[in-house]
Design a protein around this motif. Structure first.
Motif, PDB file in Angstrom:
ATOM      1  N   THR A  22       3.768  28.303  -9.653  1.00 52.72           N
ATOM      2  CA  THR A  22       3.462  27.022 -10.312  1.00 52.72           C
ATOM      3  C   THR A  22       2.216  27.076 -11.181  1.00 52.72           C
ATOM      4  OG1 THR A  22       2.224  26.093  -8.436  1.00 52.72           O
ATOM      5  CG2 THR A  22       4.610  25.694  -8.498  1.00 52.72           C
ATOM      6  N   HIS A  23       2.129  28.089 -12.018  1.00 53.82           N
ATOM      7  CA  HIS A  23       0.993  28.211 -12.934  1.00 53.82           C
ATOM      8  C   HIS A  23       1.401  27.610 -14.273  1.00 53.82           C
ATOM      9  CE1 HIS A  23      -2.806  29.735 -14.319  1.00 53.82           C
ATOM     10  NE2 HIS A  23      -2.210  30.252 -15.368  1.00 53.82           N
ATOM     11  N   GLU A  24       0.982  26.382 -14.514  1.00 53.13           N
ATOM     12  CA  GLU A  24       1.425  25.661 -15.709  1.00 53.13           C
ATOM     13  C   GLU A  24       0.550  25.904 -16.931  1.00 53.13           C
ATOM     14  OE1 GLU A  24       1.905  21.589 -14.527  1.00 53.13           O
ATOM     15  OE2 GLU A  24       3.221  22.139 -12.871  1.00 53.13           O
ATOM     16  N   HIS A  25      -0.676  26.368 -16.739  1.00 54.49           N
ATOM     17  CA  HIS A  25      -1.579  26.630 -17.857  1.00 54.49           C
ATOM     18  C   HIS A  25      -1.176  27.924 -18.561  1.00 54.49           C
ATOM     19  CE1 HIS A  25      -5.334  26.929 -20.094  1.00 54.49           C
ATOM     20  NE2 HIS A  25      -5.447  28.169 -19.667  1.00 54.49           N
ATOM     21  N   THR A  26      -1.184  27.911 -19.886  1.00 52.35           N
ATOM     22  CA  THR A  26      -0.909  29.127 -20.647  1.00 52.35           C
ATOM     23  C   THR A  26      -2.228  29.710 -21.128  1.00 52.35           C
ATOM     24  OG1 THR A  26       1.219  28.265 -21.381  1.00 52.35           O
ATOM     25  CG2 THR A  26       0.285  30.089 -22.648  1.00 52.35           C
ATOM     26  N   HIS A  27      -2.558  30.893 -20.625  1.00 49.35           N
ATOM     27  CA  HIS A  27      -3.785  31.566 -21.029  1.00 49.35           C
ATOM     28  C   HIS A  27      -3.601  32.186 -22.408  1.00 49.35           C
ATOM     29  CE1 HIS A  27      -5.731  31.103 -17.186  1.00 49.35           C
ATOM     30  NE2 HIS A  27      -4.686  31.632 -16.571  1.00 49.35           N
ATOM     31  N   GLY A  28      -4.698  32.273 -23.130  1.00 49.51           N
ATOM     32  CA  GLY A  28      -4.698  32.898 -24.435  1.00 49.51           C
ATOM     33  C   GLY A  28      -6.079  32.768 -25.046  1.00 49.51           C
ATOM     34  N   PRO A  29      -6.308  33.381 -26.200  1.00 51.58           N
ATOM     35  CA  PRO A  29      -7.619  33.285 -26.847  1.00 51.58           C
ATOM     36  C   PRO A  29      -8.035  31.821 -27.011  1.00 51.58           C
ATOM     37  CG  PRO A  29      -6.245  34.875 -27.976  1.00 51.58           C
ATOM     38  CD  PRO A  29      -5.354  34.175 -26.972  1.00 51.58           C
ATOM     39  N   GLY A  30      -9.225  31.509 -26.549  1.00 48.90           N
ATOM     40  CA  GLY A  30      -9.763  30.162 -26.685  1.00 48.90           C
ATOM     41  C   GLY A  30      -9.259  29.172 -25.653  1.00 48.90           C
TER      42      GLY A  30
END
Length: 98
Positions: A10-18
């Motif tokens: 249940t990891h809803e956050h999308t990691h990426g630059p910034g």
């Protein structure tokens, strides 16, 4: 070094630059420090990126601490420091190489 394949459910956050989380270059991918552990994108989901085993970083003369010049990454019950493309964690009088 081998990492365990442990999916973060249940990891809803999308990691990426910034995205607001500390990026840690880790060989062929980027980990993101989030809630005291590291996340890595893998096959459409996020894994907990944790080392298996114990790998001491030999001949490490530098003492990591706040303000030492290396980025601090909170990691569970301790702080790792990003150094030369990997994380160092103080352990039993030496640094482990994550």
């Amino acid at each position: 070094m081998t990492t365990l394949h442990h999916e973060h459910p249940t990891h809803e956050h999308t990691h990426g630059p910034g995205c607001g989380h500390t990026e840690v270059d880790h060989g062929d991918h980027v980990d993101y420090a989030h809630d005291g552990h590291l996340h890595r994108e893998h096959s459409g989901h996020w894994d907990e990126c944790e080392p298996s085993g114990h790998t001491a970083h030999e001949d490490h003369d530098h003492a990591h601490r706040p303000g030492c010049g290396h980025e601090a990454v909170p990691h569970g019950d301790h702080v790792d420091y990003v150094h030369d493309g990997h994380r160092h964690a103080e352990h039993d009088g030496h640094y482990d190489d994550h």
